[in-house]
Design a protein around this motif. Structure first.
Motif, mmCIF file in Angstrom:
data_model
loop_
_atom_site.group_PDB
_atom_site.id
_atom_site.type_symbol
_atom_site.label_atom_id
_atom_site.label_comp_id
_atom_site.label_asym_id
_atom_site.label_seq_id
_atom_site.Cartn_x
_atom_site.Cartn_y
_atom_site.Cartn_z
ATOM 1 N N ILE A 24 0.879 -1.160 0.000
ATOM 2 C CA ILE A 24 0.000 0.000 0.000
ATOM 3 C C ILE A 24 0.923 1.218 0.000
ATOM 4 C CG2 ILE A 24 -1.716 1.296 1.327
ATOM 5 C CD1 ILE A 24 -2.607 -1.467 2.498
ATOM 6 N N LEU A 34 1.335 5.292 0.167
ATOM 7 C CA LEU A 34 0.711 6.566 0.513
ATOM 8 C C LEU A 34 1.622 7.699 0.050
ATOM 9 C CD1 LEU A 34 -0.284 5.670 4.201
ATOM 10 C CD2 LEU A 34 -1.720 5.495 2.155
ATOM 11 N N PHE A 52 -0.079 10.309 7.765
ATOM 12 C CA PHE A 52 0.057 9.029 7.066
ATOM 13 C C PHE A 52 0.835 7.995 7.883
ATOM 14 C CE2 PHE A 52 -0.671 10.605 2.412
ATOM 15 C CZ PHE A 52 -1.978 10.924 2.760
ATOM 16 N N GLY A 64 -0.790 4.721 8.067
ATOM 17 C CA GLY A 64 0.050 3.636 7.546
ATOM 18 C C GLY A 64 0.064 2.428 8.462
ATOM 19 N N VAL A 67 3.260 -1.184 4.236
ATOM 20 C CA VAL A 67 2.761 0.103 3.740
ATOM 21 C C VAL A 67 3.962 1.012 3.549
ATOM 22 C CG1 VAL A 67 1.393 2.153 4.299
ATOM 23 C CG2 VAL A 67 0.534 -0.122 4.904
ATOM 24 N N GLU A 127 -9.555 0.887 -0.066
ATOM 25 C CA GLU A 127 -8.578 1.838 0.452
ATOM 26 C C GLU A 127 -8.125 2.913 -0.539
ATOM 27 O OE1 GLU A 127 -8.373 1.776 3.468
ATOM 28 O OE2 GLU A 127 -8.749 -0.295 4.099
ATOM 29 N N THR A 128 -8.753 2.982 -1.702
ATOM 30 C CA THR A 128 -8.330 3.988 -2.671
ATOM 31 C C THR A 128 -8.665 5.390 -2.155
ATOM 32 O OG1 THR A 128 -8.788 2.406 -4.405
ATOM 33 C CG2 THR A 128 -8.483 4.691 -5.091
ATOM 34 N N ARG A 129 -7.673 6.246 -2.137
ATOM 35 C CA ARG A 129 -7.859 7.606 -1.632
ATOM 36 C C ARG A 129 -7.297 8.611 -2.636
ATOM 37 N NH1 ARG A 129 -7.381 4.338 2.772
ATOM 38 N NH2 ARG A 129 -8.267 5.011 4.765
ATOM 39 N N LYS A 151 -3.908 10.057 -3.405
ATOM 40 C CA LYS A 151 -3.220 9.986 -2.110
ATOM 41 C C LYS A 151 -2.660 8.584 -1.898
ATOM 42 C CE LYS A 151 -6.016 13.380 0.394
ATOM 43 N NZ LYS A 151 -6.986 13.527 1.493
ATOM 44 N N THR A 152 -3.343 7.617 -2.490
ATOM 45 C CA THR A 152 -2.804 6.254 -2.495
ATOM 46 C C THR A 152 -2.376 5.956 -3.927
ATOM 47 O OG1 THR A 152 -5.035 5.396 -2.870
ATOM 48 C CG2 THR A 152 -4.228 5.376 -0.605
#
Lengths: 274, 95, 358
Positions: free
Chosen positions: C138, C140, C151, C155, C166, C238-240, C283-284
């Protein structure tokens, strides 16, 4: 095969007089420890890894520290060590077992942590981690299996391969002019202040097996007392890649390995300080 | 001294026939069987009835599959028990 | 009560690490992120008892993280591009063994030893895998010092939620710049024991094994399928991303991290000239907001996209995949530690789009 049929088979095989019945629990003088699982080992016939695993298991069982011990397996033949030891274990990247053990011990200082590494893992790709883990005096045990060859990948030259010794990557014998001399890493780490106890043992004879076990036992006891790093080298055999039968391999070990890697303590604690 | 008798149990299914126990046995009481186990290995058997239960075979066995038994035959009661020994003592036994 | 401070990005991140109740940091000095290790060495142990260890290399650091993370503790490391390259093997093991941990890459210009100036040249490495095998982190992408703080907590939360590494993908400028930040309150160190962690085997449970080795192909495929299914879930949940002035925009600037802020300024300059420009900021980076960009591209008022990065064009590939040919996607990139200016981005907008805009 369950124990009963095994027993019957054996009784038949060995023609034991059943009337005397020596096979009762009160007569047992040696059996494998509980911490060693019943899973058949993947090692070749006669391989010293099995003995080394059993000794660690014996010590863990005898000290009663199964619940508080975390082991780290290397990359190499012992990559599957966690299949045989009934304790929590982590499998590390090649050469990094002592770094992984450091990570575990630092966040769980009250647990017993050991890494189990072969010569390629500990003394070639992982040399930096080995030296620095020892130098920091991490309060762990490093068990170092030295059989002078890369076993799992099929018999290539190891950092500890003897001069003149033939391997698949030194087919004409190790030429020290182009391939360097065997690395006596145990002697090197013994010079580091962070190392509390450093010894070289072997598993080729019953007497040496007993000494190796004692070294492992002492190391766990020192770890309990937060004394610093304990380093136990176990000179072992690799019959398959040495291309000998196991009995010959142990003889070869005695005649060739031990003169180069002499057994005994390289660093012993000053008992007065204890 | 009381005579001791030993014996072993081998988990023959896990034996790989490496013969390290045979080499380590001071009584030379072990030998490979002519038979093989399901993995195809000749397995170790005790051929002589002279085992003393010294555990050497089990110590060098890489597979951890030898269980050793020992019992004392004609057990004799001790004639005396020595306790609270503070200094060295010498015992001379006439043969 | 929240506390405001003027802080340097790296130090703010380190402060957030302490406040997040992190258990262990293992790291090795490298510019431009050494302040993280320095700040933690000075502050962390005395405040929370957390472990801070300067390792002998990045290789050792990441494997120490593996060991500590395997006990279910909050473990992390930070580094910059060449150091992160050294860690790739370890990250692959961590991803396969499904260990939660936080990694910070304060990116510098490459390839090679490159430069110590900011860059986004590690997008592919961070987002597409980096190490060997099929795995994802993941990722960020903070755009300001506040997000360098926020984060860290996010995270660790995501790492434990998904049992996955992450990475915070920052850059040299974010690490070095000073801004006002609001710090969250000190959190407790972790006390619960994860059921999968190697903490010593009690009598009443099977032993726990942390490994990434599964010799039998059917088992290894099973592990891979499990990981891929997890990544799909992560993509779903979790898509940001952030959109700035996209509603009426004719041109969308796509950018992440520091560059997204510069693009905001460029968009303001463009709007002052009558060009309707919006900014889309993921953001991601994994999971990447493909759907959001795809929907944006479908809007009639949008003429095209200009992707701006501090690299030779890495995220632009994902933007193109998302746009999927609906609109044109242009690219503007600077490399080697050069940060693009709002003016040059504006010039690029004018060069690529103004002829087509009414």
């Amino acid at each position: 095969m369950n124990e009963k049929t095994m027993l019957e088979e054996d009784l038949r095989e060995q023609e034991v007089d059943q009337a005397e019945c020596i096979f009762c629990n009160e007569n047992i003088v040696y059996e494998k420890p509980d911490t060693l699982l019943d899973t058949p080992m993947h090692y070749c016939p006669g391989c010293g890894h099995g003995v080394a695993h059993r000794l660690i298991a014996e010590v863990i069982s005898e000290l009663g520290i199964q619940e508080n011990t975390i082991g780290v397996a290397p990359v190499g033949c012992a990559v599957f060590a966690y299949n045989y030891l009934n304790i929590d274990m982590q499998e590390a990247a090649h050469g990094r077992a002592s770094a992984v053990a450091t990570g575990i011990k630092r966040v769980m200082p009250e647990k017993y942590v050991f890494s189990y590494q072969g010569d390629g893992d500990l003394a070639a790709i992982g040399t930096a981690e080995t030296i620095h883990t020892c130098n920091r005096g991490e309060n762990i045990l490093i068990v170092f299996i030295n059989n002078a060859i890369y076993g799992m990948t099929g018999g290539q030259m190891a950092p500890t391969t003897l001069p003149g010794m033939k391997t698949t990557t030194s087919p004409f014998g190790r030429d020290v002019l182009t391939m360097g001399n065997p690395l006596k890493i145990t002697e090197i780490v013994a010079t580091l202040p962070g190392v509390y106890y450093c010894t070289r043992t072997a598993v080729n004879t019953p007497a040496n097996v007993r000494r190796a076990k004692k070294a492992i036992l002492k190391s766990f006891e020192y770890q309990k007392l937060n004394k610093g790093l304990c380093f136990v080298e176990i000179v072992s055999d690799c019959p398959s890649n040495w291309k000998m039968n196991p009995v010959q391999a142990n003889k070869w070990l005695e005649e060739n390995m031990l003169p180069y890697y002499p057994l005994g303590d390289l660093k012993v604690p000053n008992e007065k300080e204890n | 001294m009381a005579k001791v008798k030993g014996d072993i149990l081998v988990d023959i299914e896990k034996c790989k026939g490496c013969e390290l126990c045979r080499a380590a046995c001071p009584q030379k009481s072990l030998e490979l069987s002519r038979k093989i186990n399901s993995k195809g290995y000749h397995y170790i058997v005790r051929i002589e009835d002279n085992c003393t239960g010294c555990t050497n075979c089990a110590l060098v066995c890489p597979e951890g599959i030898i269980k050793v038994y020992r019992m004392t035959l004609n057990k004799k009661e001790p004639v005396a028990t020595i306790t609270n020994v503070t200094n060295d003592i010498t015992v001379t036994v006439k043969s | 009560m929240k506390e405001s401070r003027l802080m340097k990005g790296n130090e703010a991140l380190a402060e957030a690490v302490i406040r997040s109740g992190c258990d262990a940091y293992f790291g090795y000095p490298i510019t431009p992120q050494s302040e993280i290790l320095e700040y933690l060495s000075l502050e962390a142990h005395k405040r929370t008892g957390m472990v801070v260890l300067q390792a002998e290399s990045e290789v050792a650091s990441i494997n120490m993280v593996y060991g500590a993370a395997g006990t279910g503790k909050r473990a992390m490391t930070s580094s910059s591009s060449p150091g992160i390259s050294l860690m790739q093997e370890g990250i692959s093991y961590i991803a396969c063994a499904e260990l939660p941990c936080l990694l910070v890459n304060v990116v510098r210009g490459g390839p090679g030893l490159g430069t110590i100036q900011p860059s986004q040249g590690d997008y592919f490495q961070a987002v597409k895998g980096g190490g060997h095998g099929d795995y994802r982190m993941i990722v960020l992408a903070p755009s300001n010092v506040q997000e360098m703080v926020d984060f860290v907590r996010l995270g660790f939360d995501l790492a434990f939620k998904w049992r996955n590494p992450v990475m915070i993908l920052a850059d040299g400028a974010l690490g070095q710049m000073m801004e006002k930040v609001e710090l969250f309150e000190q959190m407790q160190r972790k006390t619960n024991i994860e059921p999968w962690a190697t903490v010593g085997k009690p009598k009443d449970r099977e032993r726990n094994i942390i490994t990434s080795l599964h010799i039998k192909p059917d088992k290894m495929e099973e592990i891979n399928l499990h990981l891929q299914a997890k990544y799909k879930e992560i993509e779903k949940e979790e898509t940001r991303f952030a959109t700035i002035d996209c509603d009426d925009a004719e041109v969308i600037l796509t950018a992440y991290g520091l560059v997204a802020r510069i693009c905001q300024k460029a968009a303001q300059l463009a709007r002052a000239k009558g060009i309707k420009v919006g900014v889309f900021r993921p953001k991601t980076l994994f999971p990447f907001p493909y759907d959001a960009i795809n929907k944006l591209a479908a809007k009639e008022n949008i003429k095209g996209f200009l992707d701006v990065e501090m690299n030779a064009g890495q995220m632009v590939e994902d933007v193109r995949l998302a746009v999927n040919g609906q609109k044109k996607v242009e690219f503007h990139g600077r490399m080697g530690g050069i940060v693009p200016s709002p003016e040059e981005i504006l010039a690029k907008i004018e060069e690529k789009f103004v002829g087509e805009l009414v």
